[in-house]
Design a protein around this motif. Structure first.
Motif, PDB file in Angstrom:
ATOM      1  N   GLY A 123       0.939  -1.270  -0.074  1.00 43.78           N
ATOM      2  CA  GLY A 123      -0.017  -0.032  -0.049  1.00 43.78           C
ATOM      3  C   GLY A 123       0.837   1.215   0.122  1.00 43.78           C
ATOM      4  N   GLN A 124       1.824   1.282   0.750  1.00 41.53           N
ATOM      5  CA  GLN A 124       2.703   2.487   0.586  1.00 41.53           C
ATOM      6  C   GLN A 124       3.898   2.568  -0.407  1.00 41.53           C
ATOM      7  N   VAL A 125       4.080   1.526  -1.218  1.00 39.73           N
ATOM      8  CA  VAL A 125       4.660   1.442  -2.345  1.00 39.73           C
ATOM      9  C   VAL A 125       3.679   2.320  -3.490  1.00 39.73           C
ATOM     10  N   ALA A 126       2.463   1.917  -3.249  1.00 41.47           N
ATOM     11  CA  ALA A 126       1.433   2.695  -4.376  1.00 41.47           C
ATOM     12  C   ALA A 126       1.229   4.143  -3.856  1.00 41.47           C
ATOM     13  N   TRP A 127       1.094   4.247  -2.546  1.00 41.72           N
ATOM     14  CA  TRP A 127       1.101   5.730  -2.152  1.00 41.72           C
ATOM     15  C   TRP A 127       2.511   6.422  -2.614  1.00 41.72           C
ATOM     16  N   ALA A 128       3.471   5.897  -2.424  1.00 40.51           N
ATOM     17  CA  ALA A 128       4.643   6.692  -2.709  1.00 40.51           C
ATOM     18  C   ALA A 128       4.792   6.924  -4.019  1.00 40.51           C
ATOM     19  N   VAL A 129       4.312   5.938  -5.068  1.00 41.55           N
ATOM     20  CA  VAL A 129       4.335   6.340  -6.475  1.00 41.55           C
ATOM     21  C   VAL A 129       3.364   7.582  -6.578  1.00 41.55           C
ATOM     22  N   ASN A 172       4.685  11.110  -5.234  1.00 36.43           N
ATOM     23  CA  ASN A 172       5.938  11.594  -5.803  1.00 36.43           C
ATOM     24  C   ASN A 172       6.234  11.382  -7.385  1.00 36.43           C
ATOM     25  N   PHE A 173       6.032  10.236  -7.896  1.00 37.70           N
ATOM     26  CA  PHE A 173       6.156  10.085  -9.212  1.00 37.70           C
ATOM     27  C   PHE A 173       4.997  10.518 -10.043  1.00 37.70           C
ATOM     28  N   PHE A 174       3.713  10.459  -9.541  1.00 39.87           N
ATOM     29  CA  PHE A 174       2.629  11.007 -10.490  1.00 39.87           C
ATOM     30  C   PHE A 174       2.860  12.625 -10.479  1.00 39.87           C
ATOM     31  N   ASN A 175       3.453  13.209  -9.532  1.00 39.36           N
ATOM     32  CA  ASN A 175       3.482  14.576  -9.425  1.00 39.36           C
ATOM     33  C   ASN A 175       4.703  14.818 -10.509  1.00 39.36           C
ATOM     34  N   LEU A 176       5.684  13.830 -10.543  1.00 43.86           N
ATOM     35  CA  LEU A 176       6.682  14.106 -11.394  1.00 43.86           C
ATOM     36  C   LEU A 176       6.326  13.963 -12.919  1.00 43.86           C
ATOM     37  N   TYR A 177       5.654  12.822 -13.242  1.00 44.44           N
ATOM     38  CA  TYR A 177       5.026  12.668 -14.408  1.00 44.44           C
ATOM     39  C   TYR A 177       4.170  13.749 -14.984  1.00 44.44           C
ATOM     40  N   PHE A 230      -9.636   6.843  -4.633  1.00 42.15           N
ATOM     41  CA  PHE A 230     -10.960   6.108  -3.813  1.00 42.15           C
ATOM     42  C   PHE A 230     -10.842   4.661  -3.352  1.00 42.15           C
ATOM     43  N   MET A 231     -10.187   4.095  -4.406  1.00 39.07           N
ATOM     44  CA  MET A 231      -9.932   2.788  -4.187  1.00 39.07           C
ATOM     45  C   MET A 231      -8.888   2.115  -3.205  1.00 39.07           C
ATOM     46  N   GLY A 232      -7.585   3.180  -3.137  1.00 44.78           N
ATOM     47  CA  GLY A 232      -6.764   3.092  -2.214  1.00 44.78           C
ATOM     48  C   GLY A 232      -7.063   3.466  -0.900  1.00 44.78           C
ATOM     49  N   SER A 233      -7.832   4.317  -0.732  1.00 44.14           N
ATOM     50  CA  SER A 233      -8.337   4.835   0.657  1.00 44.14           C
ATOM     51  C   SER A 233      -9.315   3.744   1.375  1.00 44.14           C
ATOM     52  N   THR A 234     -10.421   3.406   0.292  1.00 42.88           N
ATOM     53  CA  THR A 234     -11.126   2.283   0.745  1.00 42.88           C
ATOM     54  C   THR A 234     -10.581   1.064   1.396  1.00 42.88           C
ATOM     55  N   SER A 235      -9.588   0.512   0.464  1.00 44.62           N
ATOM     56  CA  SER A 235      -8.901  -0.791   1.043  1.00 44.62           C
ATOM     57  C   SER A 235      -7.769  -0.451   1.871  1.00 44.62           C
ATOM     58  N   ASN A 236      -7.139   0.788   1.939  1.00 44.72           N
ATOM     59  CA  ASN A 236      -5.757   1.010   2.712  1.00 44.72           C
ATOM     60  C   ASN A 236      -5.902   1.928   3.966  1.00 44.72           C
ATOM     61  N   ASP A 237      -6.388   3.091   3.783  1.00 39.68           N
ATOM     62  CA  ASP A 237      -6.855   4.050   4.813  1.00 39.68           C
ATOM     63  C   ASP A 237      -8.102   3.543   5.504  1.00 39.68           C
ATOM     64  N   ALA A 238      -9.001   2.981   5.066  1.00 41.27           N
ATOM     65  CA  ALA A 238     -10.095   2.651   5.929  1.00 41.27           C
ATOM     66  C   ALA A 238     -10.160   1.255   6.417  1.00 41.27           C
ATOM     67  N   ALA A 259       5.240   2.672  10.509  1.00 37.18           N
ATOM     68  CA  ALA A 259       5.799   4.004  10.103  1.00 37.18           C
ATOM     69  C   ALA A 259       7.143   3.780   9.302  1.00 37.18           C
ATOM     70  N   ILE A 260       7.744   3.090   9.496  1.00 44.19           N
ATOM     71  CA  ILE A 260       8.948   2.780   8.898  1.00 44.19           C
ATOM     72  C   ILE A 260       8.722   2.112   7.357  1.00 44.19           C
ATOM     73  N   LEU A 261       7.664   1.329   7.062  1.00 40.98           N
ATOM     74  CA  LEU A 261       7.419   0.983   5.786  1.00 40.98           C
ATOM     75  C   LEU A 261       7.152   2.048   4.734  1.00 40.98           C
ATOM     76  N   PRO A 262       6.616   3.162   5.147  1.00 37.33           N
ATOM     77  CA  PRO A 262       6.390   4.199   3.843  1.00 37.33           C
ATOM     78  C   PRO A 262       7.879   4.769   3.552  1.00 37.33           C
ATOM     79  N   VAL A 263       8.808   4.558   4.551  1.00 35.10           N
ATOM     80  CA  VAL A 263      10.206   5.210   4.113  1.00 35.10           C
ATOM     81  C   VAL A 263      10.935   4.165   3.409  1.00 35.10           C
ATOM     82  N   LEU A 264      10.669   2.824   3.805  1.00 32.28           N
ATOM     83  CA  LEU A 264      11.341   1.839   3.057  1.00 32.28           C
ATOM     84  C   LEU A 264      10.567   1.508   1.577  1.00 32.28           C
TER      85      LEU A 264
END
Length: 444
Positions: free
Chosen positions: A22-28, A31-36, A130-138, A161-166
């Motif tokens: 989940g954090q890998v998807a959010w990290a992309v 960060n990279f969606f903004n860069l894209y 919407f799908m990420g928040s449904t599955s991960n955040d909620a 908390a370490i997982l987002p950094v990894l």
């Protein structure tokens, strides 16, 4: 499922699997969606701000609705696994969103299709969110609260908390290198497949704890539970923790959405002749190591979280101030960013653990939406807007994209702005420390 102080290996594996992917998807996305959007699609800092703001509203809406619904039926698995599966498909859809495809559909030129492509990216980012928040955040966050108890919650929170950094390390290296070699479309498809496969695995590995109480209240009562004055009064510690989270997250959102763009286009990379991924990777790896070390000391300390709250905030704010003064010097930028990242990691661990500690266990799903308002929507509505305004006022450099269009590059002043906002966290921290002391006194 009976909750134990010691988590089983299967539970830990699921926490790591769903938390990390989940954090890998959010990290992309972060960060990279903004860069894209900035480098390829042709968006500017205001477009990034609009995308972040729109997705934050969707994230809160999804978390409120789906979190309350999962509490209503006292089940998380169906939202968690199904959500991840569909989430993956929404990520894959970005492989087909570019100027050329949009221009072909509209029968126009790629340059003329810029505005439409930017809008399409923002819309699909909202669908994906919407799908990420449904599955991960909620679902995932409520499930973690379901399966943990106060004695092991800080340890689980430190892991989460370490997982987002990894994840940022993996995304920086893997996504950065692969997007350069194979292009963004291949990376979006690959990431989407990984997220979908994670959801499929969960069908066989995740079990609902059923530790909550199936609500007999109406769905509307479940949905509005966290906004009632009586609930806020009864859970004072929770809402103070959320206030801390809000200020911290606003500060982060001033610079995080523009971090890769800033390093890629503003920092003097010729100093060490290193690439953006290598620089960020070095900072993040060292920061993770130090954060893990200090977090382990905190978690083993009998005094608990109290003595470490203010020092962590000081590290975070001081690091941001130093990043501002580092300007274009890559060496000083890396060292200053390291200080900020350590403070960021520790503060995030402590505040998020406090939020879980003060969350009523039978209302975990209903309160995820409230958490998202403080943690996501308010910060993402305010933070990027501040950064965009700072860029308009202080930026003196432009990036020329492949279509010959000029866009302002974020200025170092965004870090100074983040430090000023971050320093305000000391106010709610004082009250949070009082709540912790009150809890300790009542436990004796």
């Amino acid at each position: 499922m009976k909750k134990e102080a010691k988590l089983s290996k299967s539970l830990l594996l699921n926490v790591i699997l769903f938390g990390f992917i989940g954090q890998v998807a959010w990290a992309v996305e972060n960060n990279f969606f903004n860069l894209y959007l900035f480098n390829v699609v042709g968006g500017d800092s205001n477009d990034i701000s609009n995308m972040v703001a729109a997705s934050s509203v969707v994230a809160v809406f999804a978390t409120l609705i789906m979190g309350s619904l999962s509490d209503k039926i006292n089940k998380r698995k169906v939202f968690l696994c199904t959500g991840y599966i569909i989430w993956g498909f929404t990520v894959m859809s970005f492989a087909f969103i570019n100027r050329e495809n949009v221009a072909s559909i509209l029968n126009t030129t790629p340059v003329a299709a810029t505005a439409t492509t930017v809008s399409l990216v923002i819309i699909m980012d909202c669908v994906m969110t919407f799908m990420g928040s449904t599955s991960n955040d909620a679902a995932f966050n409520a499930w973690v609260t379901d399966i943990t108890v106060p004695s092991n919650r800080a340890k689980v929170e430190s892991l989460l908390a370490i997982l987002p950094v990894l994840a940022l390390v993996v995304v920086t290296v893997a996504f950065g290198a692969l997007s350069t070699k194979f292009g963004y479309p291949a990376c979006f498809i690959g990431l989407g497949l990984i997220v979908t496969i994670c959801g499929v695995i969960g069908i066989f590995s995740v079990k609902d704890s059923l530790s909550g109480v199936k609500s007999n209240n109406s769905f509307w009562e479940c949905l509005t539970y966290g906004f009632r004055p009586s609930v806020i009064k009864e859970n004072k510690g929770l809402y103070i923790s959320l206030a801390c989270t809000c200020i911290f997250s606003v500060a982060c959102q001033i610079f995080f959405p523009y971090l890769f763009i800033y390093v890629d286009h503003y920092i003097d990379m010729n100093t060490l002749k290193l690439t953006v991924p290598v620089i960020i990777l070095a900072v993040v790896v060292i920061a993770v190591s130090l954060t893990v070390l200090v977090a382990s000391i905190i978690l083993s300390d009998k005094k608990g979280k109290i003595p470490f709250l203010v020092p962590s905030a000081v590290f975070f704010v001081a690091g941001l101030v130093l990043v501002y003064f580092a300007d274009k010097n890559i060496i000083w930028f890396a060292l200053s960013a390291l200080i900020a990242m350590v403070g960021y990691g520790l503060l995030m661990i402590l505040i998020n653990a406090a939020v879980r500690d003060f969350t009523p266990e039978d209302k975990a799903g209903q309160l995820q939406g409230v958490r998202m308002i403080f943690n996501v929507m308010i910060p993402m509505l305010i933070g990027p807007r501040i950064a965009a305004k700072i860029t308009e006022l202080f930026s003196t450099q432009h990036y020329i994209d492949g279509y010959g269009e000029a866009t302002l590059i974020p200025a170092p002043h965004i870090y100074l702005g983040a430090a000023v906002v971050g320093a305000l966290i000391i106010i709610p921290l004082i009250f949070l420390i009082k709540e912790f002391k009150k809890e300790q006194a009542n436990a004796k």
